[in-house]
Design a protein around this motif. Structure first.
Motif, PDB file in Angstrom:
ATOM      1  N   GLU A  82       0.844  -1.202   0.000  1.00 50.68           N
ATOM      2  CA  GLU A  82       0.000   0.000   0.000  1.00 50.68           C
ATOM      3  C   GLU A  82       0.882   1.257   0.000  1.00 50.68           C
ATOM      4  O   GLU A  82       0.615   2.211  -0.731  1.00 50.68           O
ATOM      5  CB  GLU A  82      -0.928   0.011   1.216  1.00 50.68           C
ATOM      6  CG  GLU A  82      -1.835   1.237   1.255  1.00 50.68           C
ATOM      7  CD  GLU A  82      -2.549   1.409   2.575  1.00 50.68           C
ATOM      8  OE1 GLU A  82      -3.714   1.847   2.547  1.00 50.68           O
ATOM      9  OE2 GLU A  82      -1.933   1.152   3.637  1.00 50.68           O
ATOM     10  N   GLU A  83       1.946   1.231   0.797  1.00 47.00           N
ATOM     11  CA  GLU A  83       2.866   2.369   0.861  1.00 47.00           C
ATOM     12  C   GLU A  83       3.523   2.632  -0.490  1.00 47.00           C
ATOM     13  O   GLU A  83       3.841   3.776  -0.809  1.00 47.00           O
ATOM     14  CB  GLU A  83       3.947   2.121   1.932  1.00 47.00           C
ATOM     15  CG  GLU A  83       3.402   2.169   3.346  1.00 47.00           C
ATOM     16  CD  GLU A  83       4.378   1.619   4.381  1.00 47.00           C
ATOM     17  OE1 GLU A  83       5.567   1.343   4.036  1.00 47.00           O
ATOM     18  OE2 GLU A  83       3.955   1.436   5.539  1.00 47.00           O
ATOM     19  N   ARG A  84       3.693   1.588  -1.293  1.00 50.60           N
ATOM     20  CA  ARG A  84       4.268   1.739  -2.637  1.00 50.60           C
ATOM     21  C   ARG A  84       3.204   2.125  -3.672  1.00 50.60           C
ATOM     22  O   ARG A  84       3.525   2.291  -4.849  1.00 50.60           O
ATOM     23  CB  ARG A  84       4.936   0.436  -3.077  1.00 50.60           C
ATOM     24  CG  ARG A  84       6.247   0.170  -2.384  1.00 50.60           C
ATOM     25  CD  ARG A  84       6.899  -1.110  -2.860  1.00 50.60           C
ATOM     26  NE  ARG A  84       7.196  -1.127  -4.287  1.00 50.60           N
ATOM     27  CZ  ARG A  84       7.691  -2.178  -4.939  1.00 50.60           C
ATOM     28  NH1 ARG A  84       7.945  -3.294  -4.273  1.00 50.60           N
ATOM     29  NH2 ARG A  84       7.930  -2.121  -6.231  1.00 50.60           N
ATOM     30  N   GLY A  85       1.959   2.219  -3.241  1.00 51.07           N
ATOM     31  CA  GLY A  85       0.877   2.590  -4.148  1.00 51.07           C
ATOM     32  C   GLY A  85       0.375   1.442  -4.999  1.00 51.07           C
ATOM     33  O   GLY A  85      -0.299   1.663  -6.012  1.00 51.07           O
ATOM     34  N   LEU A  86       0.663   0.203  -4.595  1.00 48.11           N
ATOM     35  CA  LEU A  86       0.288  -0.971  -5.389  1.00 48.11           C
ATOM     36  C   LEU A  86      -1.023  -1.607  -4.929  1.00 48.11           C
ATOM     37  O   LEU A  86      -1.663  -2.326  -5.692  1.00 48.11           O
ATOM     38  CB  LEU A  86       1.409  -2.004  -5.356  1.00 48.11           C
ATOM     39  CG  LEU A  86       2.770  -1.501  -5.854  1.00 48.11           C
ATOM     40  CD1 LEU A  86       3.858  -2.542  -5.618  1.00 48.11           C
ATOM     41  CD2 LEU A  86       2.692  -1.109  -7.320  1.00 48.11           C
ATOM     42  N   LEU A 103      -5.982  -4.285  -5.774  1.00 47.67           N
ATOM     43  CA  LEU A 103      -4.853  -3.744  -6.518  1.00 47.67           C
ATOM     44  C   LEU A 103      -5.212  -2.362  -7.055  1.00 47.67           C
ATOM     45  O   LEU A 103      -6.332  -2.141  -7.504  1.00 47.67           O
ATOM     46  CB  LEU A 103      -4.510  -4.640  -7.712  1.00 47.67           C
ATOM     47  CG  LEU A 103      -3.797  -5.943  -7.436  1.00 47.67           C
ATOM     48  CD1 LEU A 103      -3.624  -6.726  -8.721  1.00 47.67           C
ATOM     49  CD2 LEU A 103      -2.446  -5.698  -6.810  1.00 47.67           C
ATOM     50  N   THR A 104      -4.258  -1.468  -7.011  1.00 44.20           N
ATOM     51  CA  THR A 104      -4.427  -0.182  -7.675  1.00 44.20           C
ATOM     52  C   THR A 104      -4.077  -0.383  -9.151  1.00 44.20           C
ATOM     53  O   THR A 104      -3.588  -1.452  -9.538  1.00 44.20           O
ATOM     54  CB  THR A 104      -3.477   0.872  -7.069  1.00 44.20           C
ATOM     55  OG1 THR A 104      -2.128   0.430  -7.283  1.00 44.20           O
ATOM     56  CG2 THR A 104      -3.735   1.078  -5.574  1.00 44.20           C
ATOM     57  N   LEU A 110       2.146  -3.421 -12.550  1.00 41.78           N
ATOM     58  CA  LEU A 110       3.358  -4.097 -12.090  1.00 41.78           C
ATOM     59  C   LEU A 110       3.185  -5.613 -12.156  1.00 41.78           C
ATOM     60  O   LEU A 110       4.087  -6.330 -12.614  1.00 41.78           O
ATOM     61  CB  LEU A 110       3.728  -3.671 -10.667  1.00 41.78           C
ATOM     62  CG  LEU A 110       5.003  -4.320 -10.121  1.00 41.78           C
ATOM     63  CD1 LEU A 110       6.226  -3.880 -10.917  1.00 41.78           C
ATOM     64  CD2 LEU A 110       5.180  -3.999  -8.659  1.00 41.78           C
ATOM     65  N   LEU A 111       2.033  -6.107 -11.731  1.00 42.10           N
ATOM     66  CA  LEU A 111       1.791  -7.547 -11.793  1.00 42.10           C
ATOM     67  C   LEU A 111       1.867  -8.037 -13.240  1.00 42.10           C
ATOM     68  O   LEU A 111       2.494  -9.051 -13.527  1.00 42.10           O
ATOM     69  CB  LEU A 111       0.432  -7.898 -11.172  1.00 42.10           C
ATOM     70  CG  LEU A 111       0.108  -9.386 -11.118  1.00 42.10           C
ATOM     71  CD1 LEU A 111       1.116 -10.140 -10.261  1.00 42.10           C
ATOM     72  CD2 LEU A 111      -1.308  -9.591 -10.595  1.00 42.10           C
ATOM     73  N   LEU A 112       1.273  -7.303 -14.139  1.00 43.43           N
ATOM     74  CA  LEU A 112       1.311  -7.666 -15.552  1.00 43.43           C
ATOM     75  C   LEU A 112       2.750  -7.654 -16.076  1.00 43.43           C
ATOM     76  O   LEU A 112       3.158  -8.558 -16.814  1.00 43.43           O
ATOM     77  CB  LEU A 112       0.434  -6.724 -16.379  1.00 43.43           C
ATOM     78  CG  LEU A 112       0.337  -7.042 -17.864  1.00 43.43           C
ATOM     79  CD1 LEU A 112      -0.215  -8.446 -18.106  1.00 43.43           C
ATOM     80  CD2 LEU A 112      -0.542  -6.007 -18.558  1.00 43.43           C
ATOM     81  N   GLU A 113       3.522  -6.671 -15.666  1.00 43.11           N
ATOM     82  CA  GLU A 113       4.938  -6.622 -16.069  1.00 43.11           C
ATOM     83  C   GLU A 113       5.692  -7.861 -15.592  1.00 43.11           C
ATOM     84  O   GLU A 113       6.509  -8.416 -16.328  1.00 43.11           O
ATOM     85  CB  GLU A 113       5.624  -5.377 -15.487  1.00 43.11           C
ATOM     86  CG  GLU A 113       5.400  -4.111 -16.245  1.00 43.11           C
ATOM     87  CD  GLU A 113       6.209  -2.975 -15.622  1.00 43.11           C
ATOM     88  OE1 GLU A 113       7.449  -3.111 -15.524  1.00 43.11           O
ATOM     89  OE2 GLU A 113       5.587  -1.977 -15.222  1.00 43.11           O
ATOM     90  N   THR A 114       5.412  -8.273 -14.342  1.00 46.55           N
ATOM     91  CA  THR A 114       6.095  -9.473 -13.835  1.00 46.55           C
ATOM     92  C   THR A 114       5.707 -10.691 -14.661  1.00 46.55           C
ATOM     93  O   THR A 114       6.560 -11.523 -14.963  1.00 46.55           O
ATOM     94  CB  THR A 114       5.822  -9.741 -12.339  1.00 46.55           C
ATOM     95  OG1 THR A 114       4.450 -10.103 -12.135  1.00 46.55           O
ATOM     96  CG2 THR A 114       6.209  -8.562 -11.473  1.00 46.55           C
ATOM     97  N   MET A 115       4.440 -10.783 -15.032  1.00 45.93           N
ATOM     98  CA  MET A 115       3.985 -11.928 -15.822  1.00 45.93           C
ATOM     99  C   MET A 115       4.629 -11.925 -17.213  1.00 45.93           C
ATOM    100  O   MET A 115       5.047 -12.970 -17.712  1.00 45.93           O
ATOM    101  CB  MET A 115       2.462 -11.919 -15.983  1.00 45.93           C
ATOM    102  CG  MET A 115       1.687 -12.072 -14.694  1.00 45.93           C
ATOM    103  SD  MET A 115       2.076 -13.634 -13.886  1.00 45.93           S
ATOM    104  CE  MET A 115       2.285 -13.083 -12.220  1.00 45.93           C
ATOM    105  N   LYS A 116       4.735 -10.757 -17.810  1.00 45.84           N
ATOM    106  CA  LYS A 116       5.350 -10.661 -19.136  1.00 45.84           C
ATOM    107  C   LYS A 116       6.828 -11.020 -19.094  1.00 45.84           C
ATOM    108  O   LYS A 116       7.389 -11.498 -20.074  1.00 45.84           O
ATOM    109  CB  LYS A 116       5.177  -9.253 -19.701  1.00 45.84           C
ATOM    110  CG  LYS A 116       3.783  -8.956 -20.188  1.00 45.84           C
ATOM    111  CD  LYS A 116       3.724  -7.540 -20.721  1.00 45.84           C
ATOM    112  CE  LYS A 116       2.375  -7.189 -21.272  1.00 45.84           C
ATOM    113  NZ  LYS A 116       2.352  -5.802 -21.777  1.00 45.84           N
ATOM    114  N   SER A 117       7.466 -10.788 -17.963  1.00 46.25           N
ATOM    115  CA  SER A 117       8.904 -11.047 -17.870  1.00 46.25           C
ATOM    116  C   SER A 117       9.222 -12.499 -17.552  1.00 46.25           C
ATOM    117  O   SER A 117      10.387 -12.901 -17.593  1.00 46.25           O
ATOM    118  CB  SER A 117       9.533 -10.149 -16.803  1.00 46.25           C
ATOM    119  OG  SER A 117       9.245 -10.638 -15.509  1.00 46.25           O
TER     120      SER A 117
END
Length: 191
Positions: A82-86, A103-104, A110-117
Motif C-alpha cells: 500500500e505504501e508503494r501505491g500498489l 490492486l491499484t 506491475l503484476l502484468l509486467e512481472t507476468m510478461k517477464s
C-alpha cells in the motif's frame, strides 16, 4: 492413527514427504526470487499481488488463507505494498470488521509486467518437468498431492485455487499477453 499403518511407515512417509517438499520448495523459492527481483518485490509481496488480483477485493484473512501465510504476514506485507501505491485498503458497508485489499492501477500494471517477464527457461521446476511432458504430452497434474491438500486445507482452498487457475487461463486468451513472453522473456533475463 489408522490400524493398518505402523509407526515406522508413518515416520518414513512423513520424512520422505518433508524432504521432497523442502527440496522442491527450495528451487521454487530460488526461481521465484530471481524472477521478481527486478521489480523490487519479495515472494510474499508478489503472492499478495497475485491473490488480490484474482480474488478482486480479498480480505486480509482470505489472502492469509489462500497465500498460506500468517494473518500478520499478509497484513504487514500488504501495508508495504500500500505504501508503494500498489494496493489499497478499504472497508465494506456491510462488513466493517474486515479489511479488504484491492490492486491499484499501478499494482495491476506491475503484476502484468512481472507476468510478461516470466521466462520458463529460467524455471527449474519447468525444466525438471519437461521429461514427463515429453512422454505424456502435458505437465504432471499431481492428483495425489491435490487430494492431500484438499484434505488438509479444505474444499474452499481448492475452489479458490481452481478459480485462480481459470482466471489465469481466461486472461491468457483474452489479452494474448503471455504468448509473447516466452519469446520475449530473454529480454528480461537476470544478469
Amino acid at each position: 492413527m489408522r490400524d493398518d499403518t505402523t509407526i515406522q511407515e508413518a515416520i518414513l512417509y512423513s520424512h520422505k514427504m518433508a524432504q521432497l517438499s523442502k527440496a522442491l520448495w527450495k528451487m521454487i523459492e530460488k526461481d521465484w526470487q530471481q524472477w521478481i527481483k527486478p521489480f523490487h518485490l519479495n515472494i510474499n509481496e508478489h503472492h499478495i499481488l497475485w491473490i488480490a488480483h484474482h480474488l478482486k477485493g480479498a480480505s486480509v484473512s482470505e489472502i492469509s488463507k489462500f497465500g498460506v501465510m500468517h494473518v500478520s504476514t499478509a497484513f504487514n506485507f500488504s501495508k508495504k505494498l500500500e505504501e508503494r501505491g500498489l494496493l489499497s485498503f478499504s472497508k465494506r458497508e456491510n462488513d466493517k470488521r474486515n479489511t479488504y485489499i484491492e490492486l491499484t492501477e499501478e499494482g495491476e500494471e506491475l503484476l502484468l509486467e512481472t507476468m510478461k517477464s516470466y521466462n520458463p527457461e529460467n524455471n527449474s521446476v519447468i525444466r525438471g518437468s519437461m521429461p514427463l511432458k515429453d512422454i505424456y504430452g502435458k505437465y504432471p497434474e499431481f492428483i495425489e498431492l491435490i487430494s492431500m491438500i484438499r484434505e488438509i486445507y479444505g474444499d474452499e482452498y481448492m475452489e479458490i485455487l481452481d478459480r485462480s487457475m481459470m482466471n489465469i487461463e481466461s486472461e491468457f486468451q483474452k489479452e494474448n499477453v503471455f504468448t509473447d513472453s516466452v519469446k520475449g522473456g530473454e529480454d528480461h533475463e537476470e544478469n
